[in-house]
Motif scaffolding. Structure first.
Motif, PDB file in Angstrom:
ATOM      1  N   ILE A 248       0.707  -1.212  -0.107  1.00  0.00           N
ATOM      2  CA  ILE A 248      -0.105   0.044   0.092  1.00  0.00           C
ATOM      3  C   ILE A 248       0.768   1.457  -0.012  1.00  0.00           C
ATOM      4  CG2 ILE A 248      -0.110  -0.211   2.505  1.00  0.00           C
ATOM      5  CD1 ILE A 248      -2.749   1.289   0.039  1.00  0.00           C
ATOM      6  N   ASP A 249       2.003   1.266   0.720  1.00  0.00           N
ATOM      7  CA  ASP A 249       2.712   2.404   0.637  1.00  0.00           C
ATOM      8  C   ASP A 249       3.127   2.836  -0.650  1.00  0.00           C
ATOM      9  OD1 ASP A 249       4.156   0.238   0.943  1.00  0.00           O
ATOM     10  OD2 ASP A 249       5.739   0.912   2.242  1.00  0.00           O
ATOM     11  N   ILE A 250       3.830   1.983  -1.448  1.00  0.00           N
ATOM     12  CA  ILE A 250       4.397   2.167  -2.671  1.00  0.00           C
ATOM     13  C   ILE A 250       3.224   2.553  -3.920  1.00  0.00           C
ATOM     14  CG2 ILE A 250       4.620  -0.140  -3.485  1.00  0.00           C
ATOM     15  CD1 ILE A 250       6.888   2.922  -4.367  1.00  0.00           C
ATOM     16  N   MET A 251       2.349   1.806  -3.504  1.00  0.00           N
ATOM     17  CA  MET A 251       1.037   2.061  -4.521  1.00  0.00           C
ATOM     18  C   MET A 251       0.448   3.541  -4.204  1.00  0.00           C
ATOM     19  SD  MET A 251      -0.755   1.559  -6.847  1.00  0.00           S
ATOM     20  CE  MET A 251      -1.050  -0.141  -7.433  1.00  0.00           C
ATOM     21  N   THR A 252       0.598   3.883  -2.956  1.00  0.00           N
ATOM     22  CA  THR A 252       0.186   5.404  -2.600  1.00  0.00           C
ATOM     23  C   THR A 252       1.151   6.518  -3.650  1.00  0.00           C
ATOM     24  OG1 THR A 252      -0.453   4.600  -0.486  1.00  0.00           O
ATOM     25  CG2 THR A 252      -0.662   7.083  -0.956  1.00  0.00           C
ATOM     26  N   ALA A 253       2.232   6.068  -3.688  1.00  0.00           N
ATOM     27  CA  ALA A 253       3.205   6.842  -4.098  1.00  0.00           C
ATOM     28  C   ALA A 253       3.020   6.618  -5.537  1.00  0.00           C
ATOM     29  CB  ALA A 253       4.702   6.471  -3.983  1.00  0.00           C
ATOM     30  N   LYS A 254       2.836   5.592  -6.378  1.00  0.00           N
ATOM     31  CA  LYS A 254       2.736   5.398  -7.443  1.00  0.00           C
ATOM     32  C   LYS A 254       1.573   6.057  -8.438  1.00  0.00           C
ATOM     33  CE  LYS A 254       6.410   3.911  -8.172  1.00  0.00           C
ATOM     34  NZ  LYS A 254       7.261   4.474  -9.264  1.00  0.00           N
ATOM     35  N   LEU A 255       0.362   6.304  -7.574  1.00  0.00           N
ATOM     36  CA  LEU A 255      -0.795   6.897  -8.150  1.00  0.00           C
ATOM     37  C   LEU A 255      -0.388   8.193  -8.463  1.00  0.00           C
ATOM     38  CD1 LEU A 255      -3.990   6.077  -5.735  1.00  0.00           C
ATOM     39  CD2 LEU A 255      -2.920   4.754  -8.051  1.00  0.00           C
ATOM     40  N   ILE A 256       0.637   8.885  -8.042  1.00  0.00           N
ATOM     41  CA  ILE A 256       0.900  10.067  -8.298  1.00  0.00           C
ATOM     42  C   ILE A 256       1.851  10.156  -9.567  1.00  0.00           C
ATOM     43  CG2 ILE A 256       0.047  11.619  -6.631  1.00  0.00           C
ATOM     44  CD1 ILE A 256       2.570  11.512  -5.113  1.00  0.00           C
ATOM     45  N   ASP A 257       2.628   8.952  -9.874  1.00  0.00           N
ATOM     46  CA  ASP A 257       3.673   8.821 -10.771  1.00  0.00           C
ATOM     47  C   ASP A 257       2.905   8.803 -12.166  1.00  0.00           C
ATOM     48  OD1 ASP A 257       5.334   7.969 -12.629  1.00  0.00           O
ATOM     49  OD2 ASP A 257       6.207   6.738 -11.293  1.00  0.00           O
ATOM     50  N   ASP A 258       3.045   9.828 -12.908  1.00  0.00           N
ATOM     51  CA  ASP A 258       2.038   9.823 -14.192  1.00  0.00           C
ATOM     52  C   ASP A 258       2.573   8.784 -15.157  1.00  0.00           C
ATOM     53  OD1 ASP A 258       4.326  11.330 -14.768  1.00  0.00           O
ATOM     54  OD2 ASP A 258       2.872  13.468 -15.224  1.00  0.00           O
ATOM     55  N   LYS A 259       3.698   8.644 -15.057  1.00  0.00           N
ATOM     56  CA  LYS A 259       4.398   7.454 -15.949  1.00  0.00           C
ATOM     57  C   LYS A 259       3.746   6.233 -15.747  1.00  0.00           C
ATOM     58  CE  LYS A 259       8.910   8.754 -15.749  1.00  0.00           C
ATOM     59  NZ  LYS A 259       8.686   9.915 -15.001  1.00  0.00           N
ATOM     60  N   ARG A 260       3.486   5.957 -14.568  1.00  0.00           N
ATOM     61  CA  ARG A 260       3.016   4.454 -14.170  1.00  0.00           C
ATOM     62  C   ARG A 260       1.621   4.171 -13.895  1.00  0.00           C
ATOM     63  NH1 ARG A 260       6.336   0.777 -12.276  1.00  0.00           N
ATOM     64  NH2 ARG A 260       4.554  -0.854 -13.009  1.00  0.00           N
ATOM     65  N   ARG A 261       1.016   5.668 -13.430  1.00  0.00           N
ATOM     66  CA  ARG A 261      -0.364   5.286 -13.012  1.00  0.00           C
ATOM     67  C   ARG A 261      -1.426   4.835 -14.150  1.00  0.00           C
ATOM     68  NH1 ARG A 261      -1.585  11.370 -11.074  1.00  0.00           N
ATOM     69  NH2 ARG A 261      -1.479  12.544 -12.956  1.00  0.00           N
ATOM     70  N   ARG A 262      -1.023   5.226 -15.215  1.00  0.00           N
ATOM     71  CA  ARG A 262      -2.191   4.856 -16.255  1.00  0.00           C
ATOM     72  C   ARG A 262      -2.144   3.362 -16.491  1.00  0.00           C
ATOM     73  NH1 ARG A 262      -1.328   9.055 -20.652  1.00  0.00           N
ATOM     74  NH2 ARG A 262      -0.629  10.388 -19.033  1.00  0.00           N
ATOM     75  N   ASP A 263      -1.104   2.694 -16.106  1.00  0.00           N
ATOM     76  CA  ASP A 263      -1.147   1.354 -16.403  1.00  0.00           C
ATOM     77  C   ASP A 263      -2.174   0.619 -15.474  1.00  0.00           C
ATOM     78  OD1 ASP A 263       0.924   1.927 -18.159  1.00  0.00           O
ATOM     79  OD2 ASP A 263       2.482   1.020 -16.775  1.00  0.00           O
ATOM     80  N   PHE A 264      -2.596   1.209 -14.257  1.00  0.00           N
ATOM     81  CA  PHE A 264      -3.496   0.607 -13.442  1.00  0.00           C
ATOM     82  C   PHE A 264      -4.810   0.460 -13.856  1.00  0.00           C
ATOM     83  CE2 PHE A 264      -0.072   2.044 -10.464  1.00  0.00           C
ATOM     84  CZ  PHE A 264       0.734   0.867 -10.359  1.00  0.00           C
ATOM     85  N   LYS A 265      -5.698  -0.583 -13.755  1.00  0.00           N
ATOM     86  CA  LYS A 265      -6.921  -0.483 -13.976  1.00  0.00           C
ATOM     87  C   LYS A 265      -7.780  -0.898 -12.914  1.00  0.00           C
ATOM     88  CE  LYS A 265      -5.805  -0.302 -18.429  1.00  0.00           C
ATOM     89  NZ  LYS A 265      -4.685  -1.438 -19.260  1.00  0.00           N
ATOM     90  N   VAL A 266      -7.684  -2.038 -12.170  1.00  0.00           N
ATOM     91  CA  VAL A 266      -8.627  -2.639 -11.258  1.00  0.00           C
ATOM     92  C   VAL A 266      -7.748  -2.781  -9.976  1.00  0.00           C
ATOM     93  CG1 VAL A 266     -10.249  -4.468 -10.609  1.00  0.00           C
ATOM     94  CG2 VAL A 266      -9.940  -3.501 -12.921  1.00  0.00           C
TER      95      VAL A 266
END
Ligand code: IPM
Ligand code: MG
Length: 391
Positions: A248-266
Protein backbone atom coordinates in the motif's frame (compact mmCIF):
# COMPACT_ATOMS: atom_id res chain seq x y z
CA UNK A 1 -3.37 -6.98 36.20
CA UNK A 2 -4.50 -10.64 36.16
CA UNK A 3 -8.11 -9.41 36.28
CA UNK A 4 -7.53 -7.12 33.31
CA UNK A 5 -6.10 -9.99 31.29
CA UNK A 6 -8.94 -12.30 32.24
CA UNK A 7 -11.56 -9.71 31.25
CA UNK A 8 -9.74 -9.07 27.95
CA UNK A 9 -9.54 -12.80 27.19
CA UNK A 10 -13.26 -13.22 27.83
CA UNK A 11 -14.04 -10.36 25.50
CA UNK A 12 -11.64 -11.76 22.90
CA UNK A 13 -13.30 -15.15 23.05
CA UNK A 14 -16.69 -13.57 22.32
CA UNK A 15 -15.20 -11.71 19.37
CA UNK A 16 -13.76 -14.92 17.96
CA UNK A 17 -17.10 -16.67 18.26
CA UNK A 18 -18.95 -13.80 16.56
CA UNK A 19 -16.41 -13.66 13.71
CA UNK A 20 -16.53 -17.42 13.16
CA UNK A 21 -20.33 -17.21 13.04
CA UNK A 22 -20.06 -14.43 10.50
CA UNK A 23 -17.68 -16.53 8.41
CA UNK A 24 -20.27 -19.33 8.40
CA UNK A 25 -23.01 -16.90 7.30
CA UNK A 26 -20.86 -15.73 4.39
CA UNK A 27 -20.33 -19.32 3.28
CA UNK A 28 -24.07 -19.98 3.42
CA UNK A 29 -24.87 -16.94 1.29
CA UNK A 30 -26.39 -17.83 -2.06
CA UNK A 31 -26.32 -15.98 -5.37
CA UNK A 32 -26.79 -12.31 -6.11
CA UNK A 33 -30.36 -10.96 -6.44
CA UNK A 34 -31.53 -11.03 -10.05
CA UNK A 35 -33.25 -7.65 -10.41
CA UNK A 36 -34.78 -8.61 -13.75
CA UNK A 37 -36.87 -11.20 -11.91
CA UNK A 38 -38.37 -8.74 -9.40
CA UNK A 39 -41.86 -7.34 -10.04
CA UNK A 40 -40.94 -4.08 -8.35
CA UNK A 41 -37.49 -2.80 -7.47
CA UNK A 42 -37.68 -0.74 -4.29
CA UNK A 43 -35.20 2.12 -4.06
CA UNK A 44 -34.82 3.53 -0.54
CA UNK A 45 -33.69 7.14 -0.25
CA UNK A 46 -32.00 8.00 3.00
CA UNK A 47 -30.76 11.61 3.37
CA UNK A 48 -28.35 11.38 6.30
CA UNK A 49 -26.80 14.37 8.07
CA UNK A 50 -25.40 17.79 7.16
CA UNK A 51 -25.57 18.40 3.42
CA UNK A 52 -26.76 14.79 2.99
CA UNK A 53 -30.50 15.46 2.56
CA UNK A 54 -29.84 18.28 0.06
CA UNK A 55 -27.57 16.31 -2.26
CA UNK A 56 -29.40 13.00 -1.83
CA UNK A 57 -32.81 14.49 -2.63
CA UNK A 58 -31.32 16.11 -5.70
CA UNK A 59 -29.85 12.82 -6.92
CA UNK A 60 -33.19 11.11 -6.18
CA UNK A 61 -34.99 13.79 -8.23
CA UNK A 62 -32.70 13.06 -11.19
CA UNK A 63 -33.19 9.31 -10.74
CA UNK A 64 -36.98 9.70 -10.65
CA UNK A 65 -36.77 11.74 -13.84
CA UNK A 66 -34.75 8.99 -15.56
CA UNK A 67 -36.99 6.21 -14.25
CA UNK A 68 -40.37 7.93 -14.65
CA UNK A 69 -41.72 5.30 -17.06
CA UNK A 70 -40.66 2.46 -14.75
CA UNK A 71 -42.24 4.24 -11.77
CA UNK A 72 -45.55 4.75 -13.64
CA UNK A 73 -45.52 1.10 -14.70
CA UNK A 74 -44.97 0.02 -11.07
CA UNK A 75 -41.61 -1.57 -11.90
CA UNK A 76 -39.68 0.80 -9.65
CA UNK A 77 -40.80 2.33 -6.37
CA UNK A 78 -39.00 5.09 -4.47
CA UNK A 79 -39.30 5.09 -0.70
CA UNK A 80 -38.15 7.85 1.62
CA UNK A 81 -36.48 6.51 4.71
CA UNK A 82 -36.45 9.06 7.49
CA UNK A 83 -34.59 8.96 10.73
CA UNK A 84 -30.98 8.07 9.97
CA UNK A 85 -29.82 11.29 11.63
CA UNK A 86 -27.08 11.72 14.19
CA UNK A 87 -29.66 13.14 16.65
CA UNK A 88 -31.80 9.98 16.44
CA UNK A 89 -28.80 7.69 16.52
CA UNK A 90 -27.40 9.46 19.57
CA UNK A 91 -30.81 9.35 21.30
CA UNK A 92 -31.07 5.55 21.00
CA UNK A 93 -27.33 4.95 21.31
CA UNK A 94 -27.24 2.90 18.12
CA UNK A 95 -25.45 3.30 14.81
CA UNK A 96 -28.75 2.60 13.03
CA UNK A 97 -32.05 2.86 14.96
CA UNK A 98 -34.02 -0.43 14.80
CA UNK A 99 -37.01 1.05 12.96
CA UNK A 100 -34.73 2.59 10.32
CA UNK A 101 -32.90 -0.70 9.84
CA UNK A 102 -36.20 -2.54 9.42
CA UNK A 103 -37.23 -0.04 6.70
CA UNK A 104 -33.86 -0.32 4.96
CA UNK A 105 -34.22 -4.09 4.85
CA UNK A 106 -37.53 -3.75 2.98
CA UNK A 107 -35.71 -2.09 0.07
CA UNK A 108 -33.59 -3.70 -2.63
CA UNK A 109 -31.18 -0.85 -3.16
CA UNK A 110 -30.52 2.31 -1.18
CA UNK A 111 -29.35 5.77 -2.12
CA UNK A 112 -27.76 7.12 1.04
CA UNK A 113 -26.42 10.55 1.92
CA UNK A 114 -23.37 11.04 4.13
CA UNK A 115 -23.82 10.55 7.86
CA UNK A 116 -21.86 12.08 10.71
CA UNK A 117 -19.34 9.69 12.23
CA UNK A 118 -18.78 10.33 15.93
CA UNK A 119 -15.29 10.09 17.34
CA UNK A 120 -14.10 10.07 20.95
CA UNK A 121 -14.13 13.59 22.38
CA UNK A 122 -16.69 15.22 20.08
CA UNK A 123 -20.19 16.25 21.18
CA UNK A 124 -21.84 12.93 20.22
CA UNK A 125 -21.76 9.60 22.05
CA UNK A 126 -19.00 7.52 20.50
CA UNK A 127 -21.31 5.11 18.63
CA UNK A 128 -20.26 3.16 15.55
CA UNK A 129 -20.36 4.90 12.17
CA UNK A 130 -23.73 4.47 10.43
CA UNK A 131 -21.87 3.69 7.17
CA UNK A 132 -19.85 0.95 8.72
CA UNK A 133 -22.90 -0.46 10.53
CA UNK A 134 -25.00 -0.48 7.36
CA UNK A 135 -22.26 -2.22 5.40
CA UNK A 136 -22.11 -4.89 8.09
CA UNK A 137 -25.86 -5.24 8.70
CA UNK A 138 -26.66 -5.59 4.99
CA UNK A 139 -23.42 -7.51 4.31
CA UNK A 140 -22.33 -5.07 1.61
CA UNK A 141 -18.96 -6.68 1.14
CA UNK A 142 -17.64 -4.82 -1.88
CA UNK A 143 -17.08 -1.11 -1.98
CA UNK A 144 -16.68 -0.29 -5.65
CA UNK A 145 -15.17 3.13 -6.32
CA UNK A 146 -14.47 4.28 -9.87
CA UNK A 147 -12.15 7.20 -10.60
CA UNK A 148 -11.81 8.54 -14.10
CA UNK A 149 -9.76 11.44 -15.48
CA UNK A 150 -9.75 11.00 -19.25
CA UNK A 151 -7.29 13.86 -19.84
CA UNK A 152 -4.69 12.11 -17.66
CA UNK A 153 -5.40 8.61 -18.96
CA UNK A 154 -6.75 7.57 -15.55
CA UNK A 155 -9.51 4.96 -15.51
CA UNK A 156 -9.42 3.10 -12.22
CA UNK A 157 -11.90 0.93 -10.37
CA UNK A 158 -11.18 0.14 -6.74
CA UNK A 159 -12.67 -2.94 -5.11
CA UNK A 160 -12.35 -2.19 -1.43
CA UNK A 161 -13.26 -5.06 0.89
CA UNK A 162 -16.01 -3.51 2.98
CA UNK A 163 -16.90 -5.64 5.99
CA UNK A 164 -13.62 -7.04 7.31
CA UNK A 165 -10.05 -5.87 7.92
CA UNK A 166 -9.55 -3.15 10.50
CA UNK A 167 -13.25 -2.20 10.32
CA UNK A 168 -14.79 -5.54 11.35
CA UNK A 169 -14.05 -4.95 15.03
CA UNK A 170 -13.28 -1.26 14.81
CA UNK A 171 -15.75 -0.48 17.61
CA UNK A 172 -14.89 -3.63 19.60
CA UNK A 173 -11.26 -3.10 20.46
CA UNK A 174 -10.13 -4.02 23.96
CA UNK A 175 -9.06 -1.40 26.44
CA UNK A 176 -7.02 -3.82 28.52
CA UNK A 177 -5.80 -1.28 31.05
CA UNK A 178 -4.78 2.38 31.16
CA UNK A 179 -1.47 1.25 29.70
CA UNK A 180 -2.70 -0.95 26.89
CA UNK A 181 -5.33 -0.79 24.16
CA UNK A 182 -5.69 -3.37 21.39
CA UNK A 183 -7.62 -3.34 18.12
CA UNK A 184 -8.01 -6.21 15.70
CA UNK A 185 -7.85 -6.86 11.98
CA UNK A 186 -9.94 -9.67 10.57
CA UNK A 187 -9.61 -11.70 7.37
CA UNK A 188 -11.87 -14.61 6.51
CA UNK A 189 -11.18 -16.92 3.59
CA UNK A 190 -14.64 -16.62 2.07
CA UNK A 191 -14.72 -12.87 2.71
CA UNK A 192 -11.53 -12.53 0.68
CA UNK A 193 -12.68 -14.91 -2.04
CA UNK A 194 -15.91 -13.07 -2.72
CA UNK A 195 -14.30 -9.63 -3.13
CA UNK A 196 -11.53 -11.07 -5.32
CA UNK A 197 -14.07 -12.94 -7.45
CA UNK A 198 -16.16 -9.79 -7.96
CA UNK A 199 -13.13 -7.72 -8.95
CA UNK A 200 -11.80 -10.29 -11.44
CA UNK A 201 -15.26 -10.84 -12.93
CA UNK A 202 -15.61 -7.09 -13.35
CA UNK A 203 -12.20 -6.93 -15.04
CA UNK A 204 -13.10 -9.76 -17.40
CA UNK A 205 -16.51 -8.32 -18.33
CA UNK A 206 -15.12 -4.85 -18.89
CA UNK A 207 -12.02 -6.02 -20.77
CA UNK A 208 -9.61 -4.58 -18.20
CA UNK A 209 -6.36 -6.46 -18.60
CA UNK A 210 -4.72 -5.72 -15.26
CA UNK A 211 -5.73 -6.32 -11.65
CA UNK A 212 -3.51 -5.04 -8.84
CA UNK A 213 -3.72 -6.56 -5.37
CA UNK A 214 -2.68 -4.06 -2.73
CA UNK A 215 -1.79 -5.10 0.83
CA UNK A 216 0.92 -4.70 3.45
CA UNK A 217 1.50 -8.44 3.62
CA UNK A 218 5.21 -7.97 4.35
CA UNK A 219 4.32 -6.57 7.79
CA UNK A 220 0.69 -7.50 8.53
CA UNK A 221 1.61 -11.05 7.74
CA UNK A 222 -1.32 -13.12 8.95
CA UNK A 223 -4.40 -11.25 7.77
CA UNK A 224 -3.00 -9.38 4.75
CA UNK A 225 -1.01 -12.50 3.92
CA UNK A 226 -4.17 -14.56 3.75
CA UNK A 227 -6.00 -11.90 1.75
CA UNK A 228 -3.13 -11.74 -0.77
CA UNK A 229 -2.82 -15.50 -1.14
CA UNK A 230 -6.52 -15.93 -1.75
CA UNK A 231 -6.61 -13.14 -4.33
CA UNK A 232 -3.67 -14.79 -6.13
CA UNK A 233 -5.44 -18.14 -6.02
CA UNK A 234 -8.56 -16.62 -7.62
CA UNK A 235 -6.42 -14.86 -10.25
CA UNK A 236 -5.49 -18.28 -11.70
CA UNK A 237 -9.02 -18.52 -13.11
CA UNK A 238 -8.35 -15.38 -15.17
CA UNK A 239 -5.24 -16.15 -17.22
CA UNK A 240 -5.98 -13.39 -19.74
CA UNK A 241 -5.59 -10.79 -16.98
CA UNK A 242 -2.20 -9.64 -15.67
CA UNK A 243 -2.27 -9.76 -11.88
CA UNK A 244 0.31 -7.87 -9.88
CA UNK A 245 0.96 -7.35 -6.17
CA UNK A 246 1.79 -4.09 -4.47
CA UNK A 247 2.31 -2.81 -0.97
CA UNK A 248 0.00 0.00 0.00
CA UNK A 249 2.80 2.48 0.73
CA UNK A 250 4.42 2.26 -2.70
CA UNK A 251 1.03 2.10 -4.43
CA UNK A 252 0.10 5.36 -2.71
CA UNK A 253 3.22 6.87 -4.26
CA UNK A 254 2.68 5.28 -7.69
CA UNK A 255 -0.76 6.85 -8.01
CA UNK A 256 0.99 10.21 -8.38
CA UNK A 257 3.58 8.86 -10.83
CA UNK A 258 2.12 9.94 -14.14
CA UNK A 259 4.27 7.49 -16.10
CA UNK A 260 3.03 4.47 -14.16
CA UNK A 261 -0.44 5.29 -12.96
CA UNK A 262 -2.20 4.96 -16.29
CA UNK A 263 -1.19 1.26 -16.35
CA UNK A 264 -3.40 0.53 -13.36
CA UNK A 265 -6.99 -0.51 -14.01
CA UNK A 266 -8.59 -2.55 -11.25
CA UNK A 267 -7.48 -2.69 -7.63
CA UNK A 268 -8.39 -5.10 -4.84
CA UNK A 269 -7.64 -3.97 -1.31
CA UNK A 270 -8.45 -4.71 2.31
CA UNK A 271 -10.85 -2.25 3.93
CA UNK A 272 -8.63 0.39 5.52
CA UNK A 273 -6.17 0.72 2.63
CA UNK A 274 -9.13 0.99 0.29
CA UNK A 275 -10.61 3.75 2.43
CA UNK A 276 -7.44 5.80 2.37
CA UNK A 277 -6.29 5.36 -1.20
CA UNK A 278 -9.72 6.07 -2.73
CA UNK A 279 -9.69 9.55 -1.18
CA UNK A 280 -6.28 10.12 -2.75
CA UNK A 281 -7.50 8.75 -6.09
CA UNK A 282 -10.66 10.89 -6.06
CA UNK A 283 -8.51 13.98 -5.60
CA UNK A 284 -7.19 13.63 -9.19
CA UNK A 285 -10.76 13.70 -10.45
CA UNK A 286 -11.63 16.92 -8.67
CA UNK A 287 -11.90 15.83 -5.05
CA UNK A 288 -14.00 13.51 -2.92
CA UNK A 289 -17.04 15.67 -3.76
CA UNK A 290 -17.01 14.25 -7.28
CA UNK A 291 -16.79 10.56 -6.43
CA UNK A 292 -19.62 8.10 -5.90
CA UNK A 293 -19.41 4.58 -4.62
CA UNK A 294 -21.36 1.36 -4.69
CA UNK A 295 -21.56 -0.88 -1.63
CA UNK A 296 -22.51 -4.22 -3.09
CA UNK A 297 -23.80 -7.32 -1.36
CA UNK A 298 -25.57 -10.41 -2.60
CA UNK A 299 -28.95 -9.31 -1.31
CA UNK A 300 -28.73 -5.54 -0.91
CA UNK A 301 -26.75 -2.70 -2.39
CA UNK A 302 -26.24 0.85 -1.18
CA UNK A 303 -24.92 3.78 -3.19
CA UNK A 304 -23.37 6.83 -1.59
CA UNK A 305 -20.83 9.63 -1.82
CA UNK A 306 -17.32 8.92 -0.61
CA UNK A 307 -17.18 12.11 1.43
CA UNK A 308 -18.62 13.22 4.77
CA UNK A 309 -21.61 15.34 5.74
CA UNK A 310 -19.87 18.77 5.66
CA UNK A 311 -21.51 20.13 8.84
CA UNK A 312 -19.64 23.41 8.40
CA UNK A 313 -21.53 24.14 5.17
CA UNK A 314 -24.77 23.72 7.09
CA UNK A 315 -23.74 25.82 10.08
CA UNK A 316 -22.73 28.58 7.67
CA UNK A 317 -26.09 28.27 5.88
CA UNK A 318 -24.51 27.17 2.61
CA UNK A 319 -26.10 23.75 2.15
CA UNK A 320 -28.19 24.91 -0.81
CA UNK A 321 -24.87 25.35 -2.65
CA UNK A 322 -23.70 21.81 -1.91
CA UNK A 323 -22.36 19.85 -4.88
CA UNK A 324 -24.56 16.85 -5.75
CA UNK A 325 -21.95 15.38 -8.18
CA UNK A 326 -20.86 12.57 -5.86
CA UNK A 327 -24.46 11.45 -5.28
CA UNK A 328 -25.20 11.72 -9.01
CA UNK A 329 -22.20 9.49 -9.74
CA UNK A 330 -23.58 7.11 -7.11
CA UNK A 331 -26.92 7.24 -8.96
CA UNK A 332 -25.13 6.15 -12.17
CA UNK A 333 -23.83 3.08 -10.33
CA UNK A 334 -27.29 2.37 -8.90
CA UNK A 335 -28.88 2.45 -12.36
CA UNK A 336 -26.25 0.11 -13.72
CA UNK A 337 -26.61 -2.24 -10.75
CA UNK A 338 -30.38 -2.66 -11.16
CA UNK A 339 -29.99 -3.41 -14.87
CA UNK A 340 -30.62 -0.01 -16.49
CA UNK A 341 -27.23 0.26 -18.16
CA UNK A 342 -28.60 2.48 -20.95
CA UNK A 343 -29.85 5.05 -18.43
CA UNK A 344 -26.61 4.75 -16.43
CA UNK A 345 -24.62 5.54 -19.59
CA UNK A 346 -26.90 8.46 -20.40
CA UNK A 347 -26.53 10.00 -16.93
CA UNK A 348 -22.80 9.34 -16.87
CA UNK A 349 -22.36 11.07 -20.23
CA UNK A 350 -24.50 14.02 -19.08
CA UNK A 351 -22.35 14.37 -15.94
CA UNK A 352 -19.15 14.35 -17.99
CA UNK A 353 -20.59 17.15 -20.14
CA UNK A 354 -21.74 19.19 -17.13
CA UNK A 355 -18.64 18.61 -15.02
CA UNK A 356 -15.76 18.56 -17.49
CA UNK A 357 -16.79 19.77 -20.94
CA UNK A 358 -19.53 22.37 -21.17
CA UNK A 359 -19.50 23.59 -17.57
CA UNK A 360 -22.31 26.11 -18.15
CA UNK A 361 -23.01 25.98 -14.44
CA UNK A 362 -20.31 25.57 -11.84
CA UNK A 363 -20.70 24.69 -8.18
CA UNK A 364 -18.41 26.55 -5.79
CA UNK A 365 -20.06 25.63 -2.50
CA UNK A 366 -21.02 29.29 -1.99
CA UNK A 367 -23.29 31.91 -3.52
CA UNK A 368 -20.63 32.56 -6.15
CA UNK A 369 -21.80 29.38 -7.91
CA UNK A 370 -24.93 27.44 -8.78
CA UNK A 371 -27.23 25.88 -6.19
CA UNK A 372 -27.57 22.15 -5.83
CA UNK A 373 -31.06 22.33 -7.34
CA UNK A 374 -29.96 24.44 -10.30
CA UNK A 375 -27.23 21.91 -10.96
CA UNK A 376 -29.75 19.07 -10.88
CA UNK A 377 -31.88 20.95 -13.44
CA UNK A 378 -28.76 21.45 -15.58
CA UNK A 379 -27.99 17.73 -15.50
CA UNK A 380 -31.60 16.82 -16.39
CA UNK A 381 -31.73 19.25 -19.30
CA UNK A 382 -28.43 17.80 -20.53
CA UNK A 383 -29.92 14.31 -20.30
CA UNK A 384 -32.92 15.51 -22.31
CA UNK A 385 -30.70 17.04 -24.98
CA UNK A 386 -28.67 13.86 -25.20
CA UNK A 387 -31.83 11.79 -25.52
CA UNK A 388 -33.02 14.07 -28.34
CA UNK A 389 -29.63 13.78 -30.00
CA UNK A 390 -28.94 17.49 -29.47
CA UNK A 391 -25.86 17.29 -27.27
C1 IPM B 1 -15.80 6.18 3.50
C2 IPM B 1 -15.78 6.94 4.79
C3 IPM B 1 -16.18 6.02 5.94
C4 IPM B 1 -15.18 4.90 5.99
C5 IPM B 1 -16.32 6.72 7.29
C6 IPM B 1 -17.29 7.86 7.23
C7 IPM B 1 -16.67 5.78 8.39
O1 IPM B 1 -14.52 7.51 5.00
O2 IPM B 1 -16.89 5.72 3.09
O3 IPM B 1 -14.75 6.04 2.88
O4 IPM B 1 -14.17 5.01 6.69
O5 IPM B 1 -15.39 3.89 5.34
MG1 MG C 1 -13.16 7.21 3.44
Amino acid sequence: MQDNIKAALEKFEKLLVSQLERAERIKADKDFVDYSKLDTIIIGVCGGDGIGPTITNEAARVLKFLLKDEVSAGKVEFRNIEGLTIENRAAVGKAIPDDVLAELKKCHVILKGPTTTPQAGDKWPNIESANVAMRKELDLFANVRPVKVPALGIDWTFFRENTEGAYALGSSGIHVSDDLAIDFTVTTAEGSRRIARLAFEYARKNKKDRVSIVTKANVIKTTDGKFLNICKEISKDYPEITTDEWYIDIMTAKLIDDKRRRDFKVFILPNLYGDIITDEAAEFQGGVGTAGSGNIGKRYAMFEAIHGSAPRMVSEGREIYADPSSMLRAAVMLLSHIGHQDKADLLSRALDICMFEERSLVITGRNTGATCREYGDYVMSTVENLAKGLA
